[in-house]
Write a protein that holds these residues in place. Sequence first.
Motif, PDB file in Angstrom:
ATOM      1  N   UNK A   1       0.808  -1.214   0.000  1.00 51.16           N
ATOM      2  CA  UNK A   1       0.000   0.000   0.000  1.00 51.16           C
ATOM      3  C   UNK A   1       0.842   1.265   0.000  1.00 51.16           C
ATOM      4  N   UNK A   2       0.457   2.191  -0.853  1.00 50.61           N
ATOM      5  CA  UNK A   2       1.057   3.519  -0.858  1.00 50.61           C
ATOM      6  C   UNK A   2       0.349   4.409   0.164  1.00 50.61           C
ATOM      7  N   UNK A   3       0.901   5.597   0.384  1.00 50.04           N
ATOM      8  CA  UNK A   3       0.273   6.614   1.240  1.00 50.04           C
ATOM      9  C   UNK A   3       0.157   7.888   0.412  1.00 50.04           C
ATOM     10  N   UNK A   4      -1.073   8.285   0.102  1.00 50.96           N
ATOM     11  CA  UNK A   4      -1.322   9.426  -0.769  1.00 50.96           C
ATOM     12  C   UNK A   4      -1.560  10.697   0.057  1.00 50.96           C
TER      13      UNK A   4
ATOM     14  N   UNK B   1       7.872   4.684   7.162  1.00 49.77           N
ATOM     15  CA  UNK B   1       8.291   3.507   7.912  1.00 49.77           C
ATOM     16  C   UNK B   1       9.743   3.644   8.370  1.00 49.77           C
ATOM     17  N   UNK B   2      10.603   4.149   7.500  1.00 44.79           N
ATOM     18  CA  UNK B   2      12.006   4.339   7.877  1.00 44.79           C
ATOM     19  C   UNK B   2      12.139   5.424   8.943  1.00 44.79           C
ATOM     20  N   UNK B   3      11.350   6.469   8.842  1.00 44.09           N
ATOM     21  CA  UNK B   3      11.366   7.515   9.868  1.00 44.09           C
ATOM     22  C   UNK B   3      10.875   6.959  11.203  1.00 44.09           C
TER      23      UNK B   3
ATOM     24  N   UNK C   1      -7.318  12.078  -1.999  1.00 34.95           N
ATOM     25  CA  UNK C   1      -8.077  11.193  -2.883  1.00 34.95           C
ATOM     26  C   UNK C   1      -8.934  12.031  -3.837  1.00 34.95           C
ATOM     27  N   UNK C   2      -9.267  11.535  -5.021  1.00 35.07           N
ATOM     28  CA  UNK C   2      -8.851  10.245  -5.558  1.00 35.07           C
ATOM     29  C   UNK C   2      -7.382  10.261  -5.965  1.00 35.07           C
ATOM     30  N   UNK C   3      -6.760   9.102  -5.861  1.00 30.54           N
ATOM     31  CA  UNK C   3      -5.359   8.977  -6.230  1.00 30.54           C
ATOM     32  C   UNK C   3      -5.222   8.943  -7.752  1.00 30.54           C
ATOM     33  N   UNK C   4      -4.070   9.380  -8.235  1.00 21.89           N
ATOM     34  CA  UNK C   4      -3.793   9.379  -9.669  1.00 21.89           C
ATOM     35  C   UNK C   4      -2.526   8.579  -9.943  1.00 21.89           C
ATOM     36  N   UNK C   5      -2.495   7.943 -11.113  1.00 23.09           N
ATOM     37  CA  UNK C   5      -1.357   7.086 -11.447  1.00 23.09           C
ATOM     38  C   UNK C   5      -0.038   7.846 -11.381  1.00 23.09           C
ATOM     39  N   UNK C   6      -0.015   9.082 -11.890  1.00 26.23           N
ATOM     40  CA  UNK C   6       1.255   9.804 -11.946  1.00 26.23           C
ATOM     41  C   UNK C   6       1.769  10.228 -10.569  1.00 26.23           C
ATOM     42  N   UNK C   7       0.978   9.957  -9.522  1.00 25.30           N
ATOM     43  CA  UNK C   7       1.430  10.269  -8.161  1.00 25.30           C
ATOM     44  C   UNK C   7       1.711   9.002  -7.344  1.00 25.30           C
ATOM     45  N   UNK C   8       1.583   7.843  -7.983  1.00 24.70           N
ATOM     46  CA  UNK C   8       1.726   6.598  -7.232  1.00 24.70           C
ATOM     47  C   UNK C   8       3.157   6.386  -6.752  1.00 24.70           C
ATOM     48  N   UNK C   9       4.143   6.637  -7.604  1.00 26.34           N
ATOM     49  CA  UNK C   9       5.534   6.431  -7.191  1.00 26.34           C
ATOM     50  C   UNK C   9       5.879   7.303  -5.983  1.00 26.34           C
ATOM     51  N   UNK C  10       5.460   8.565  -6.020  1.00 22.38           N
ATOM     52  CA  UNK C  10       5.718   9.457  -4.880  1.00 22.38           C
ATOM     53  C   UNK C  10       5.001   8.951  -3.636  1.00 22.38           C
ATOM     54  N   UNK C  11       3.798   8.421  -3.813  1.00 22.29           N
ATOM     55  CA  UNK C  11       3.047   7.898  -2.666  1.00 22.29           C
ATOM     56  C   UNK C  11       3.709   6.652  -2.094  1.00 22.29           C
ATOM     57  N   UNK C  12       4.328   5.844  -2.951  1.00 23.98           N
ATOM     58  CA  UNK C  12       5.067   4.688  -2.444  1.00 23.98           C
ATOM     59  C   UNK C  12       6.311   5.130  -1.676  1.00 23.98           C
ATOM     60  N   UNK C  13       6.999   6.123  -2.175  1.00 22.18           N
ATOM     61  CA  UNK C  13       8.150   6.646  -1.436  1.00 22.18           C
ATOM     62  C   UNK C  13       7.716   7.237  -0.101  1.00 22.18           C
ATOM     63  N   UNK C  14       6.557   7.900  -0.083  1.00 20.03           N
ATOM     64  CA  UNK C  14       6.053   8.466   1.165  1.00 20.03           C
ATOM     65  C   UNK C  14       5.815   7.358   2.192  1.00 20.03           C
TER      66      UNK C  14
END
Length: 441
Positions: free
Chosen positions: A189-192, A213-215, A195-208
């Motif tokens: 699961x990503x963190x956006x 989790x690392x933080x 909503x609604x989420x958009x495909x072009x923001x999915x990579x950034x949401x996965x990094x978030x």
Amino acid sequence: MRAADPAPTTAAVPAARPAPGDPAPSAPGGRPAPADATRWPDVARVPASSRARTAIARTVVRRALSGLPLRAEFEGAEPVGRGGPLLVVRDPDAFHARVGTGGLVGFGESYMAGEWDAPDPVAVLTVLAAHAADLVPAPLQRLRRLWALRHPHDERNTPDGSRANISRHYDLSNDLFALFLDDTLTYSSAVFRGFPAAWDRLAAAQHRKIDRLLDLAGVGAGTRLLEIGTGWGELALRAAARGARVTSLTLSREQRALALERVGAAGLGDRVDIQLRDYREARGTYDVVVSVEMIEAVGAEFWPVYFRTLDDRLAPGGRAAIQAITMPHERMLASQDTFTWIHKYVFPGGLIPSTQAVEETVRDHTGLRLTRRDAFGAHYAETLRLWRERFTERADDVAALGFDETFRRLWTFYLAYSEAGFRAGYLDVQQYLFTKENPAP
């Protein structure tokens, strides 16, 4: 519904490397082409069912659907339901025979066979998920142990069993996963931001999601980090970019090969060690242990071992950051011994825990302390929607890899089924932080 039938064969699951070739065209009338009887034996044939069993299934199904906010149309019969998303049963006899003999396994196989469909399968499945606890009448629920299918013994998550179970999903094809995942190849699961989420923001949401989790675990320069479940390496890459030294464990040869390529391309090979190793074989002492949506593949009987491994590998004062899909405790208890369509076709040996099960296991079997838990199930529903839409858009590319139409319906159903679980609130996803106390002086 069966009282003492053996669990159905798993031979219907496709080989990890599908044979190349053009997929068969869809049959007339919008139904898919007949399933390949060699690759999909339990989809290609309708199971033998007595008239009485089929009649009971028909009665139970119609009664269950009649009170739900949907419309179910059965060819040759009156529709049922209180109105809402449309479910169309094209072959009621086959549909009821499958449900009567296989329960939810039969329900999923009936979709794979094209015996039922829906213009919006997520909407239909969301209604069903929201009423999962009361779809089956109480008397039949009490007799669940008599009619529910059982897990095959060889799918227990022993070290050898886990290797086989993981391979059947994650070693299907890296190219397949790359078709519907974003460029980070993150399969959780990503963190956006909204909503609604958009495909072009999915990579950034996965990094978030990864950075949260690392933080949470306090990962930084010099952190000794153990990751249980590598995926395709994105978390290891981001942790190493912070200066951490990462040991990552996976049972998937396909994932490890591509993750190593990505680590090498990023110039981080001196900070990331990716091992083909079971979590029970982990060695060493670490400041942090991180594991993202791995516990679902562990199995209830091994949850104590899994959490003791986290405890054993952590240095005093260490932190464990875990992301886990969860379900209500009562539903987990009711279904934990049942062999489901997801087990047969998608995740053999898996079991989604409840938050209560996680926290009780940690309390009873480790010295770890729960410090924080954050839920974000709505984000998973949106993540799954984006994957499902991408998978559908790239159906021709999936076919070009050698995956036939039955497989594509299987994965469409799996992604829709999962999305519906989160939209209905039947499923949730959590980020946990557990800490290991320093020993008293």
